[in-house]
Scaffold this active site. Structure first.
Site: not given
Ligand code: NAD
Length: 418
Positions: A104, A214-217, A219
């Site tokens: 990393k 969490g409703y991003g990528n 969730g």
């Molecule tokens: P993202 O930024 O696309 O989505 C994050 C979501 O969480 C959003 O809906 C945001 O509004 C919400 N959020 C952010 N901060 C918050 C808080 N303090 N309280 C409540 N909700 C909050 O991120 P992602 O890519 O969906 O990743 C989500 C998690 O999964 C992260 O912890 C990331 O490290 C982990 N992760 C992601 C991947 C990946 O491929 N993207 C891989 C492994 C782990």
């Protein structure tokens, strides 16, 4: 993660190593990164100033293969974060059965305060200054602050330096820059497969009730797949707030609402709840998919789910974990639940090396095959040893790394020989 993230990783290492009887020399080798680099990237800013950024890259352990994974660009990036995340990636690759080591890195910078030209110069500078690079050494991927576009710049810069085409040397690239299909959906899709397998194993009925923070990528993809498969989604939140409906949320209609408003808030027919209330929703399955340490000593007792799928990295603090286990809650650990993108990144490198690019369905079915196998290994170890799924996943990972280190002669089985 609470406290120093690297110390939290070491704690889990020692616990799992003791349970799995891991060779003491292997444990000592895993207590520190194999290599770590700190270097500077000078960038001429738009106003003529020379700004000098600090960058980090950790090669935590390459016993299983080339170093691989993310580059994070955030204002508080430091070496401890790179070490902790590099160690985590080492374990995640081993859990996912990927022939890669863990690494990393990152840059201490705030992309939101930079112009596109400045940011591109910073990212290209990272690749120029990165001390060891290439498909067989260190394959940087995306993380916070990096994305398909930055990865395409990295590839372009690397190929300029090397003088030949080298798509396997950079991960998380867009399809148009020799990336892989399913890259964006990989983690959510992997979470869906693991949820499907564990709910079957636990004998949960079809239609189990799910709450998602969490409703991003990640969730959103996991939720949409679970909904399509007949799970009932009863609560969802993002950073702005949450919504709940015990009769089930229409996730397809919600998608259109989120695309329009950028939030789940205000979706008709639901009760408004806070972003933390979703963690205590009346549900069977809780998916924390936002940030770390959201389940802690202060709220763990109020969690009503029977199963927690850790989509975020480190969403459960060690203190919360003890409370949840005492309540009989099952936790599917992050290193398994969210390893889908690590698996698909490995497929991306394979496609780059062979110059044969797979369609989405092929990537999806290979991901399913891989992650279901990892789930099985974790499930079987937990059942045989009577340990948690987290310990089981770590034990399996450590045993794979141990075998590689012993056969390579990095550690000795019988230390009396010397
Ligand atoms: P993202 O930024 O696309 O989505 C994050 C979501 O969480 C959003 O809906 C945001 O509004 C919400 N959020 C952010 N901060 C918050 C808080 N303090 N309280 C409540 N909700 C909050 O991120 P992602 O890519 O969906 O990743 C989500 C998690 O999964 C992260 O912890 C990331 O490290 C982990 N992760 C992601 C991947 C990946 O491929 N993207 C891989 C492994 C782990």
């Amino acid at each position: 993660m609470s406290g120093n993230p690297f110390e939290t990783s070491l704690k889990t290492l020692h616990e799992a190593a003791a349970l799995g009887h891991i060779n003491s020399e292997v444990v000592r080798l895993l207590e520190q990164p194999q290599r770590q680099f700190e270097f500077t990237i000078p960038v001429r800013m738009d106003d003529g100033r020379l700004e000098i950024f600090t960058a980090y890259r950790v090669h935590y352990c390459d016993a299983l293969g080339q170093i691989k994974n993310g580059v994070r660009v955030v204002p508080d990036m430091d070496m401890d974060t790179a070490k902790a995340l590099g160690f985590w990636m080492t374990i995640k690759h081993a859990v996912g059965g990927i022939p890669a080591g863990g690494g990393k890195g990152g840059i201490k910078a705030d992309p939101s305060k930079m112009s596109r030209r400045e940011y591109e110069a910073l990212i290209r500078g990272f690749i120029r200054k990165l001390p060891m690079k290439g498909a067989w050494v260190d394959v940087p991927g995306a993380d916070i602050g990096t994305h398909g576009r930055t990865q395409a710049w990295m590839l372009d810069e690397l190929e300029e330096i090397q003088g030949f085409h080298s798509p396997a040397a950079i991960n998380d690239k867009p399809v148009e820059a020799n990336g892989t299909e399913l890259s964006r959906e990989a983690t959510g899709t992997g979470c869906y497969f693991v949820t499907r397998e564990i709910t079957k194993a636990m004998g949960m009925e079809k239609g189990a009730r799910v709450a998602v923070q969490g409703y991003g990528n990640v969730g959103r993809v996991a939720t949409e797949l679970l909904y399509k498969d007949g799970y009932k989604i009863v609560a969802i939140s993002d950073i702005y707030g949450g919504i709940a409906n015990p009769d089930g949320i229409d996730v397809v209609a919600l998608g259109a609402h989120v695309d329009k408003t950028r939030s789940v808030k205000g979706f008709p027919g639901c009760t408004e709840i806070s972003t933390s209330e979703v963690l205590e929703a009346d549900c069977d399955i809780l998916i924390p998919a936002a940030v770390q340490s959201v389940l802690h000593e202060g709220n763990a007792e109020r969690v009503r789910a029977k199963l927690i799928m850790e989509c975020a990295n480190g969403p459960t603090t060690p203190a919360a974990e003890q409370i949840l286990y005492a309540k009989g809650v099952t936790i599917m650990p992050d290193v398994l639940t969210n390893c889908g993108s690590a698996i698909v990144c490995s497929f991306e490198r394979t496609q780059g090396l062979t110059d044969q690019y797979w369609d989405k369905e092929t990537v999806r079915s290979k991901l399913e095959e891989h992650i279901v196998k990892s789930f099985r290994e974790t499930y079987d170890t937990a059942t045989q040893l009577g340990v948690s799924y987290r310990d089981a996943a770590w034990i399996n990972a450590l045993q794979k790394i141990e075998k590689a280190m012993l056969i390579r002669g990095r550690a000795w089985e019988d230390k009396t020989l010397g």
